[in-house]
Structures are given as structure tokens and as C-alpha cells.
Design a protein around this motif. Structure first.
Motif, PDB file in Angstrom:
ATOM      1  N   PHE A   1       0.821  -1.209   0.000  1.00 29.18           N
ATOM      2  CA  PHE A   1       0.000   0.000   0.000  1.00 29.18           C
ATOM      3  C   PHE A   1       0.861   1.268   0.000  1.00 29.18           C
ATOM      4  CE2 PHE A   1      -2.785  -3.318   1.596  1.00 29.18           C
ATOM      5  CZ  PHE A   1      -3.933  -3.101   0.841  1.00 29.18           C
ATOM      6  N   ASP A   2       2.146   1.115   0.303  1.00 35.82           N
ATOM      7  CA  ASP A   2       3.078   2.239   0.162  1.00 35.82           C
ATOM      8  C   ASP A   2       4.483   1.670  -0.029  1.00 35.82           C
ATOM      9  OD1 ASP A   2       4.121   1.563   2.719  1.00 35.82           O
ATOM     10  OD2 ASP A   2       2.653   2.857   3.696  1.00 35.82           O
ATOM     11  N   SER A   3       5.439   2.542  -0.339  1.00 29.29           N
ATOM     12  CA  SER A   3       6.782   2.059  -0.676  1.00 29.29           C
ATOM     13  C   SER A   3       7.470   1.416   0.538  1.00 29.29           C
ATOM     14  CB  SER A   3       7.631   3.207  -1.217  1.00 29.29           C
ATOM     15  OG  SER A   3       7.725   4.228  -0.245  1.00 29.29           O
ATOM     16  N   ARG A   4       7.118   1.900   1.735  1.00 30.28           N
ATOM     17  CA  ARG A   4       7.753   1.375   2.936  1.00 30.28           C
ATOM     18  C   ARG A   4       7.462  -0.115   3.123  1.00 30.28           C
ATOM     19  NH1 ARG A   4       6.110   0.191   7.365  1.00 30.28           N
ATOM     20  NH2 ARG A   4       4.034   0.912   6.785  1.00 30.28           N
TER      21      ARG A   4
ATOM     22  N   ASP B   1       6.810   1.908  -9.758  1.00 29.37           N
ATOM     23  CA  ASP B   1       7.699   3.033  -9.407  1.00 29.37           C
ATOM     24  C   ASP B   1       8.389   2.765  -8.071  1.00 29.37           C
ATOM     25  OD1 ASP B   1       6.727   4.284 -11.658  1.00 29.37           O
ATOM     26  OD2 ASP B   1       5.329   5.591 -10.566  1.00 29.37           O
ATOM     27  N   TRP B   2       7.603   2.375  -7.076  1.00 28.27           N
ATOM     28  CA  TRP B   2       8.169   2.109  -5.744  1.00 28.27           C
ATOM     29  C   TRP B   2       9.230   1.018  -5.825  1.00 28.27           C
ATOM     30  CZ3 TRP B   2       2.599   1.544  -3.367  1.00 28.27           C
ATOM     31  CH2 TRP B   2       2.011   2.827  -3.273  1.00 28.27           C
ATOM     32  N   LEU B   3       8.905  -0.044  -6.586  1.00 30.47           N
ATOM     33  CA  LEU B   3       9.856  -1.151  -6.725  1.00 30.47           C
ATOM     34  C   LEU B   3      11.159  -0.682  -7.363  1.00 30.47           C
ATOM     35  CD1 LEU B   3       7.698  -4.197  -7.812  1.00 30.47           C
ATOM     36  CD2 LEU B   3       9.564  -4.279  -6.147  1.00 30.47           C
ATOM     37  N   SER B   4      11.036   0.197  -8.355  1.00 30.39           N
ATOM     38  CA  SER B   4      12.237   0.623  -9.086  1.00 30.39           C
ATOM     39  C   SER B   4      13.182   1.403  -8.178  1.00 30.39           C
ATOM     40  CB  SER B   4      11.840   1.475 -10.297  1.00 30.39           C
ATOM     41  OG  SER B   4      11.348   2.733  -9.858  1.00 30.39           O
ATOM     42  N   ARG B   5      12.661   1.952  -7.089  1.00 27.60           N
ATOM     43  CA  ARG B   5      13.506   2.704  -6.151  1.00 27.60           C
ATOM     44  C   ARG B   5      13.863   1.892  -4.905  1.00 27.60           C
ATOM     45  NH1 ARG B   5       9.776   6.906  -7.845  1.00 27.60           N
ATOM     46  NH2 ARG B   5       8.499   6.542  -6.012  1.00 27.60           N
ATOM     47  N   HIS B   6      13.364   0.667  -4.846  1.00 28.81           N
ATOM     48  CA  HIS B   6      13.553  -0.148  -3.640  1.00 28.81           C
ATOM     49  C   HIS B   6      14.934  -0.797  -3.629  1.00 28.81           C
ATOM     50  CE1 HIS B   6      12.683  -2.743  -0.302  1.00 28.81           C
ATOM     51  NE2 HIS B   6      12.752  -3.846  -1.019  1.00 28.81           N
ATOM     52  N   LYS B   7      15.581  -0.728  -2.458  1.00 29.26           N
ATOM     53  CA  LYS B   7      16.908  -1.364  -2.335  1.00 29.26           C
ATOM     54  C   LYS B   7      16.740  -2.694  -1.606  1.00 29.26           C
ATOM     55  CE  LYS B   7      19.704   2.790  -2.483  1.00 29.26           C
ATOM     56  NZ  LYS B   7      18.512   3.656  -2.776  1.00 29.26           N
ATOM     57  N   THR B   8      17.104  -3.763  -2.271  1.00 26.65           N
ATOM     58  CA  THR B   8      16.967  -5.074  -1.641  1.00 26.65           C
ATOM     59  C   THR B   8      18.109  -5.981  -2.068  1.00 26.65           C
ATOM     60  OG1 THR B   8      15.538  -6.991  -1.383  1.00 26.65           O
ATOM     61  CG2 THR B   8      15.430  -5.885  -3.508  1.00 26.65           C
ATOM     62  N   HIS B   9      18.533  -6.832  -1.132  1.00 30.59           N
ATOM     63  CA  HIS B   9      19.579  -7.800  -1.468  1.00 30.59           C
ATOM     64  C   HIS B   9      19.023  -8.894  -2.352  1.00 30.59           C
ATOM     65  CE1 HIS B   9      22.164  -5.906   1.385  1.00 30.59           C
ATOM     66  NE2 HIS B   9      21.304  -6.110   2.368  1.00 30.59           N
ATOM     67  N   LYS B  10      17.765  -9.251  -2.049  1.00 27.32           N
ATOM     68  CA  LYS B  10      17.176 -10.385  -2.740  1.00 27.32           C
ATOM     69  C   LYS B  10      16.014  -9.887  -3.602  1.00 27.32           C
ATOM     70  CE  LYS B  10      16.047 -15.165  -1.645  1.00 27.32           C
ATOM     71  NZ  LYS B  10      14.950 -15.204  -2.599  1.00 27.32           N
ATOM     72  N   PRO B  11      16.083 -10.117  -4.910  1.00 27.28           N
ATOM     73  CA  PRO B  11      14.978  -9.635  -5.754  1.00 27.28           C
ATOM     74  C   PRO B  11      13.660 -10.321  -5.408  1.00 27.28           C
ATOM     75  CG  PRO B  11      16.681 -10.755  -7.063  1.00 27.28           C
ATOM     76  CD  PRO B  11      17.163 -10.751  -5.663  1.00 27.28           C
ATOM     77  N   HIS B  12      12.557  -9.654  -5.747  1.00 30.29           N
ATOM     78  CA  HIS B  12      11.228 -10.102  -5.325  1.00 30.29           C
ATOM     79  C   HIS B  12      10.529 -10.921  -6.409  1.00 30.29           C
ATOM     80  CE1 HIS B  12      10.533  -6.643  -2.203  1.00 30.29           C
ATOM     81  NE2 HIS B  12      11.706  -7.227  -2.060  1.00 30.29           N
TER      82      HIS B  12
ATOM     83  N   PHE C   1      -1.090  -4.575 -20.233  1.00 30.24           N
ATOM     84  CA  PHE C   1      -0.508  -5.637 -19.422  1.00 30.24           C
ATOM     85  C   PHE C   1       0.923  -5.945 -19.847  1.00 30.24           C
ATOM     86  CE2 PHE C   1      -0.494 -10.125 -17.793  1.00 30.24           C
ATOM     87  CZ  PHE C   1      -0.733  -9.809 -16.464  1.00 30.24           C
ATOM     88  N   LYS C   2       1.104  -6.051 -21.146  1.00 34.43           N
ATOM     89  CA  LYS C   2       2.413  -6.442 -21.661  1.00 34.43           C
ATOM     90  C   LYS C   2       3.471  -5.389 -21.329  1.00 34.43           C
ATOM     91  CE  LYS C   2       3.638  -9.177 -25.608  1.00 34.43           C
ATOM     92  NZ  LYS C   2       3.073  -9.669 -26.862  1.00 34.43           N
ATOM     93  N   SER C   3       3.115  -4.124 -21.452  1.00 30.68           N
ATOM     94  CA  SER C   3       4.120  -3.089 -21.168  1.00 30.68           C
ATOM     95  C   SER C   3       4.429  -3.053 -19.676  1.00 30.68           C
ATOM     96  CB  SER C   3       3.676  -1.721 -21.690  1.00 30.68           C
ATOM     97  OG  SER C   3       2.528  -1.297 -21.012  1.00 30.68           O
ATOM     98  N   ALA C   4       3.442  -3.335 -18.843  1.00 30.00           N
ATOM     99  CA  ALA C   4       3.713  -3.416 -17.406  1.00 30.00           C
ATOM    100  C   ALA C   4       4.665  -4.582 -17.123  1.00 30.00           C
ATOM    101  CB  ALA C   4       2.414  -3.589 -16.633  1.00 30.00           C
ATOM    102  N   TRP C   5       4.420  -5.687 -17.814  1.00 31.57           N
ATOM    103  CA  TRP C   5       5.296  -6.860 -17.650  1.00 31.57           C
ATOM    104  C   TRP C   5       6.728  -6.515 -18.058  1.00 31.57           C
ATOM    105  CZ3 TRP C   5       8.537  -9.987 -20.485  1.00 31.57           C
ATOM    106  CH2 TRP C   5       8.845 -11.245 -19.937  1.00 31.57           C
ATOM    107  N   SER C   6       6.874  -5.830 -19.200  1.00 30.56           N
ATOM    108  CA  SER C   6       8.211  -5.477 -19.681  1.00 30.56           C
ATOM    109  C   SER C   6       8.913  -4.528 -18.727  1.00 30.56           C
ATOM    110  CB  SER C   6       8.114  -4.813 -21.066  1.00 30.56           C
ATOM    111  OG  SER C   6       7.465  -5.670 -21.950  1.00 30.56           O
ATOM    112  N   ARG C   7       8.149  -3.596 -18.210  1.00 29.33           N
ATOM    113  CA  ARG C   7       8.725  -2.636 -17.261  1.00 29.33           C
ATOM    114  C   ARG C   7       9.257  -3.375 -16.037  1.00 29.33           C
ATOM    115  NH1 ARG C   7       5.861   2.077 -14.025  1.00 29.33           N
ATOM    116  NH2 ARG C   7       7.900   2.782 -13.319  1.00 29.33           N
ATOM    117  N   LEU C   8       8.437  -4.290 -15.506  1.00 28.03           N
ATOM    118  CA  LEU C   8       8.851  -5.071 -14.338  1.00 28.03           C
ATOM    119  C   LEU C   8      10.050  -5.945 -14.662  1.00 28.03           C
ATOM    120  CD1 LEU C   8       5.586  -6.491 -12.719  1.00 28.03           C
ATOM    121  CD2 LEU C   8       7.286  -5.034 -11.595  1.00 28.03           C
ATOM    122  N   ASN C   9       9.982  -6.554 -15.825  1.00 30.93           N
ATOM    123  CA  ASN C   9      11.008  -7.519 -16.218  1.00 30.93           C
ATOM    124  C   ASN C   9      12.380  -6.861 -16.334  1.00 30.93           C
ATOM    125  OD1 ASN C   9      11.635 -10.214 -16.967  1.00 30.93           O
ATOM    126  ND2 ASN C   9      11.851  -9.514 -19.092  1.00 30.93           N
TER     127      ASN C   9
END
Ligand SMILES: *Cc1c(COP(=O)(O)O)cnc(C)c1O
Length: 372
Positions: free
Chosen positions: A83-86, A107-118, A138-146
Motif C-alpha cells: 500500500f506504500d513504498s515502505r 515506481d516504488w519497486l524501481s527505487r527499492h533497495k533489496t539484497h534479494k529480488p522479489h 498488461f504487456k508493457s507493465a510486464w516489460s517494465r517489471l522484467n
């Protein structure tokens, strides 16, 4: 004597319902949905009965935390994502899988710092129009995530609005298939009704089914079919006792608003259960109820702490000596007689879901362990 109302959680029934689900989806993995505190049953109370699950679906991080605290190490999916980036920090810490249904979450994910990808479940809005990316996006969202280093694996999900109707999942299924066909990733489509109405259908039941109501023993398509017709057993039973009786003369009324008038001389029992316990006030006179395992009906309005039952149709021993008799509001009586929660819900113009989730905090619980 303390107030006699109590809710029971039947561990054996949960296990049997989980097996029943398993039989309908032998190729897929099961996410047992325990949002809303396990549909009102309590996550801690259902955990033992659901040990055989492959994973859990939850709504809130605190529910996931409870499962981790109980020692569960397998997959847990946040069904609406963060529900939020935190909350991405919580996902990293607790190793949660999470739904991605909108661009802000990416957007939140792209700025998230993590050792292990989600691992994420990308959600398509295939027609329900609540959460999810439009099929064309859907496809462009998938590509962005990918493209994000924060992402390890993308699964694809959607949710049906009409799966409790015969063929009701078809239009959305076609939309989903059409707009996801070239995309790699495991699929998660079916809720309880989609699974039970389309058992073993690979399109609908692949790869992760998300099952809630069936596990708790509610019918997946009431009133077309009852839970017992699906071999589902009630997990939650709400029981109380008769704490007083009244002998009515013809023309006497009962309860607030005097909505019930005795058509003949009759004996009524006063039950320690009211709407402040979660019993629906909308249940009018005539709602089925069990006294000592025998079927009778409520009369008059449900009040905050009490409701009334007709004793005049019961066997003589209960009728003559009703004080302290067991009353089953829904679920199973001590002797094993069953009053399906769907039946009560129907009389109250609502659903088993709402009754389960709406049980009040003041009702104490007891877990019935599986004796095996
Ligand atoms: C609640 C929920 C489910 C479970 O639905 P049931 O009808 O109880 O089986 C499945 N998927 C999602 C996304 C949910 O929110």
C-alpha cells in the motif's frame, strides 16, 4: 456461569476441506487465503488445519508477520500488493511475494533497495474493474517489471467477478489468455468458485489457485448448491444456550417492535446471542436455528445480546426443560447436526463470507483439535 456463547474452529474439517480442494486441482498449488484474520476464524486457529497448504494469501503485512511468527517458511502472497513504498521493506524482510496492480507499485519497486529480488504477481484487470492493469497495458507493465533488477520472477494473475455462475469465468478467461499468451510466468486465476465449477480445467486452475471460502466450508455457489453437496464441512460453529423461557398466549408479541405475534399459545426460548456477537440483525423471524441439534426457527427481532427461538416444534424433553439447552446459530451442534452458515446468511440477505468475518470480538473461541 459465564455467558454461554462460543465459537468453535474445527481443525479436522479444515483438513478435510483442504483435501477436497486438492482433489479439484491436483496439478496446481494451493494458496490458502487467510485475509480478514482467516475470514474471522483467526490465523493462529486455522494454521494447524492448513499445514498441508502450499502457501498463503493475505491482505496485510501483519497477517504475513503472524504466519512467519508461527514458523511458516513457504510462500505468502500479499493479494493487493503493497500500500506504500515502505511496505516493500517488509516484503524483503519477510520474503513476501506481492501483487503488482498499478504503475505506482512499479515506481516504488524501481527505487527499492533489496539484497534479494522479489517475486511478484502482475495483475490484469480482465473485467472486474477493481484492481489491475488494463489488458492492453498488461504487456508493457510486464516489460517494465522484467527490466527491474529488483524483480526475480513475474507471475500473472487475474480475478473473476462471476465465477460462481456456470460459465461465468469464460469471458474474463479469454481476455486474460489473449493478452498474456506470449508472456512467461506462472498463472494464478481461480478463487474457490472458479476452481469448484471448473475442476481440473488447466486454463483456470493453473498454477496457483487462491482458495478462501471453500476451506472454511462455505458453498462456492450458494444457493445453486449447498456446501454439503460439494463435500465441504463447516469449520466455524457458533453455539450458545437458552438462558430463559417465556410462555406466550395467543396474541402476545416478542421483542423490540413487537414484530412477532403468537398465533397460538407457545413456548419460546431466549438465546444468549445477539447482533453485538455478529449474528445478523437482518435475520428475520423464521431463520433456521438448532436447539439440541433439532431444527427450529427464530422469532421476532434480533436484539443486541439476545434472540428468541420457537420451542413449540421440538421434542418433548427439550420443550419441557429447555433451560441450558445448546443452541447452534450456525455450523455443527455438539451432536453433529449441521446448520449451514449459507442458509442463515440467505435469511439475513447476506453471504457466509460476511457472517464469518463479522463475528464480534467478544465471542470467545475454542479450537477443536483433530484427534488423529
Ligand atoms: C479473497 C480473495 C480470494 C479468495 O476468494 P474465495 O471466493 O474466498 O475463494 C482469491 N483471490 C483474491 C485476489 C482475493 O482477494
Amino acid at each position: 456461569m459465564t455467558r454461554p456463547i462460543k465459537a468453535f474452529v474445527d481443525t479436522k474439517a479444515l483438513k478435510d476441506n483442504l483435501s477436497c480442494v486438492r482433489q479439484k486441482s491436483s496439478q496446481s498449488q494451493i494458496l490458502s487465503v487467510v485475509k480478514a484474520n482467516a475470514y474471522g476464524h483467526g490465523i493462529e486457529r486455522v494454521f494447524e488445519g492448513l499445514r498441508g497448504t502450499d502457501g498463503f494469501g493475505v491482505l496485510e503485512v501483519c497477517e504475513a508477520q503472524t504466519l512467519r511468527d508461527l514458523g511458516f517458511r513457504g510462500p505468502i502472497v500479499l493479494l493487493e500488493g503493497v500500500f506504500d513504498s515502505r511496505e516493500l521493506e517488509d516484503c524483503s524482510r519477510l520474503q513476501l511475494w506481492h501483487t503488482v496492480h498499478c504503475n505506482e507499485q512499479i515506481d516504488w519497486l524501481s527505487r527499492h533497495k533489496t539484497h534479494k529480488p522479489h517475486r511478484v504477481f502482475l495483475k490484469m484487470n480482465s473485467g472486474m474493474n477493481r484492481l489491475g492493469f488494463k489488458p492492453e497495458q498488461f504487456k508493457s507493465a510486464w516489460s517494465r517489471l522484467n527490466a527491474l533488477p529488483q524483480i526475480e520472477e513475474i507471475s500473472l494473475m487475474t480475478h473473476f467477478s462471476d465465477a460462481d455462475q456456470e460459465g461465468g469465468a469464460l469471458a474474463q478467461l479469454n481476455t486474460f489468455k489473449h493478452h498474456s499468451q506470449d508472456l512467461i510466468g506462472e498463472r494464478s486465476l481461480a478463487n474457490s468458485s472458479a476452481l469448484f465449477l471448473n475442476p481440473q480445467d488447466p486454463d483456470i486452475t493453473q498454477d496457483w489457485v487462491r482458495v478462501g471460502i471453500a476451506l472454511y466450508g462455505g458453498s462456492v455457489n450458494h444457493p445453486s448448491q449447498r456446501a454439503s453437496q460439494w463435500s465441504l464441512q463447516p469449520v466455524m460453529s457458533l453455539r450458545s444456550k437458552i438462558i430463559a423461557t417465556q410462555d406466550l398466549k395467543t396474541g402476545d408479541s416478542v421483542g423490540y417492535g413487537s414484530t412477532f405475534t403468537a398465533p397460538k399459545a407457545m413456548r419460546v426460548g431466549i438465546v444468549a446471542c445477539g447482533y453485538a456477537d455478529g449474528y445478523p440483525r437482518s435475520a428475520e423471524s423464521g431463520t433456521p436455528i438448532l436447539v439440541n441439534g433439532q431444527l427450529t426457527q427464530t422469532i421476532g427481532r434480533v436484539s443486541m445480546d439476545m434472540l428468541c427461538v420457537d420451542l413449540s416444534t421440538l421434542e418433548e424433553d427439550v420443550r419441557m426443560n429447555p433451560l441450558g439447552s445448546e443452541v447452534t446459530l450456525w455450523g455443527s451442534s455438539q451432536t453433529g447436526a449441521i446448520l449451514e452458515i449459507d442458509t442463515v446468511a440467505q435469511h439475513a440477505k447476506t453471504l457466509a463470507y460476511e457472517l464469518m468475518c463479522g463475528l464480534a470480538n467478544r465471542v470467545p473461541f475454542e479450537v477443536i483439535a483433530d484427534s488423529n
